[in-house]
Design a protein around this motif. Structure first.
Motif, PDB file in Angstrom:
ATOM      1  N   ILE A  28     -10.682  51.295  43.936  1.00 60.25           N
ATOM      2  CA  ILE A  28     -11.367  52.365  43.191  1.00 60.25           C
ATOM      3  C   ILE A  28     -11.480  51.993  41.710  1.00 60.25           C
ATOM      4  CG2 ILE A  28     -11.176  54.745  42.377  1.00 60.25           C
ATOM      5  CD1 ILE A  28      -9.998  55.489  45.052  1.00 60.25           C
ATOM      6  N   PHE A  29     -10.346  51.505  41.153  1.00 57.21           N
ATOM      7  CA  PHE A  29     -10.330  51.098  39.747  1.00 57.21           C
ATOM      8  C   PHE A  29     -11.347  49.978  39.504  1.00 57.21           C
ATOM      9  CE2 PHE A  29      -8.754  47.924  36.711  1.00 57.21           C
ATOM     10  CZ  PHE A  29      -8.773  48.671  35.547  1.00 57.21           C
ATOM     11  N   GLN A  30     -11.366  48.999  40.419  1.00 55.25           N
ATOM     12  CA  GLN A  30     -12.282  47.864  40.270  1.00 55.25           C
ATOM     13  C   GLN A  30     -13.733  48.317  40.353  1.00 55.25           C
ATOM     14  OE1 GLN A  30     -10.796  44.980  39.588  1.00 55.25           O
ATOM     15  NE2 GLN A  30     -12.766  43.984  39.183  1.00 55.25           N
ATOM     16  N   LYS A  31     -13.983  49.275  41.283  1.00 55.91           N
ATOM     17  CA  LYS A  31     -15.340  49.794  41.435  1.00 55.91           C
ATOM     18  C   LYS A  31     -15.785  50.533  40.181  1.00 55.91           C
ATOM     19  CE  LYS A  31     -18.199  52.602  44.522  1.00 55.91           C
ATOM     20  NZ  LYS A  31     -18.219  53.466  45.739  1.00 55.91           N
ATOM     21  N   ARG A  32     -14.876  51.361  39.633  1.00 60.83           N
ATOM     22  CA  ARG A  32     -15.208  52.093  38.406  1.00 60.83           C
ATOM     23  C   ARG A  32     -15.395  51.138  37.235  1.00 60.83           C
ATOM     24  NH1 ARG A  32     -11.349  57.533  38.493  1.00 60.83           N
ATOM     25  NH2 ARG A  32     -12.370  58.528  40.278  1.00 60.83           N
ATOM     26  N   LYS A  33     -14.554  50.100  37.197  1.00 63.42           N
ATOM     27  CA  LYS A  33     -14.664  49.111  36.124  1.00 63.42           C
ATOM     28  C   LYS A  33     -16.004  48.399  36.196  1.00 63.42           C
ATOM     29  CE  LYS A  33     -12.460  44.990  34.198  1.00 63.42           C
ATOM     30  NZ  LYS A  33     -11.373  43.992  34.364  1.00 63.42           N
TER      31      LYS A  33
END
Length: 260
Positions: A28-33
């Motif tokens: 999720i963090f990577q996708k948002r980043k």
């Protein structure tokens, strides 16, 4: 023994759940980043495109000004000088008039050279560029214009200066072409955390609630340009009371798409 195996099983399940949860959160963090990076890249691309368009518009406006001055101002002075020379051939006492007209022509050419030289314009600060515009309005008797600078001058991002200058140039152009004003007052105020520029004319003004499409589009253009550099542009006008613009630019706010 069975209790120990059960405890190990529960611990294993909890560990697996935690690992899965960590992986899920990481994804999720990577996708948002990635989404944020894409947004920043798109914003940067939009800013660079708008900046390029603004530079082209400034160049075109400058060329229009040069064309007008060469044809209607310097051209008229040189034509007058030619007529005066012909008259002075029969009346030598009129020679000082020829000298005066030629001197005026040279003065106008020197002023025009500042517009022609791209390096000179590029190296001007915002206040210097605005001052040149005000001087030109007065010299060509377009309008009686004044400019005051308050506060301690601050260095502003060069790209932001270009956008700010074009916003004000657009306001000036509308004032001269459409407002029927005979006065234009500009205040450039360098405050601690922001730059405020106020410009006001004494023209016919207009009703902002029933503004023409041209006026509406003009305001939207100025406001959208301001958003690119996180500046706020407000326009105020009333029929018979002139038109004013207030541009507020905060020094520390990053330019769109240029965040670290």
């Amino acid at each position: 023994m069975q209790q120990q195996e059960t405890a190990i099983l529960i611990a294993s399940i909890i560990l697996i759940v935690l690992v899965v949860l960590i992986i899920f959160l990481f994804l999720i963090f990577q996708k948002r980043k990635n989404s944020l990076l894409e947004q920043q890249a798109a914003a940067k691309k939009a800013f660079e495109k708008a900046l390029a368009e603004t530079q082209i518009e400034i160049r075109e406006e400058t060329l229009r000004n040069i064309s007008w001055e060469l044809h209607d101002n310097i051209g008229q002075l040189l034509t007058l000088a030619k007529i005066q020379v012909n008259i002075a051939q029969d009346d030598p006492e009129r020679l000082p008039e020829v000298t005066d007209t030629i001197s005026k022509s040279l003065k106008e050419l020197r002023a025009l050279s500042k517009l022609i030289n791209p390096d000179a314009i590029k190296n001007l600060s915002l206040t210097e560029a605005l001052s040149l515009e005000i001087e030109r309005f007065n010299r060509l008797q377009f309008i009686a214009a004044t400019m005051n600078v308050e506060g301690e001058l601050r260095l502003i991002d060069g790209k932001a200066e270009i956008i700010i200058f074009r916003i004000l140039q657009e306001f000036f152009s509308n004032t001269i072409k459409h407002s029927k004003a005979d006065e234009l007052n500009v205040l450039v105020h360098y405050k601690t955390d922001r730059l405020e520029i106020k410009a006001r004319d004494n023209g016919i003004g207009f009703n902002q609630h029933t503004a023409s499409p041209r006026q509406g589009i003009g305001l939207l253009n100025m406001q959208s340009r301001g958003k690119l550099i996180n500046a706020v542009v407000k326009l105020h006008s009333r029929e018979g009371e002139g038109t004013a613009i207030l541009l507020t630019y905060y020094y520390k706010k990053p330019i769109a798409g240029m965040e670290a």
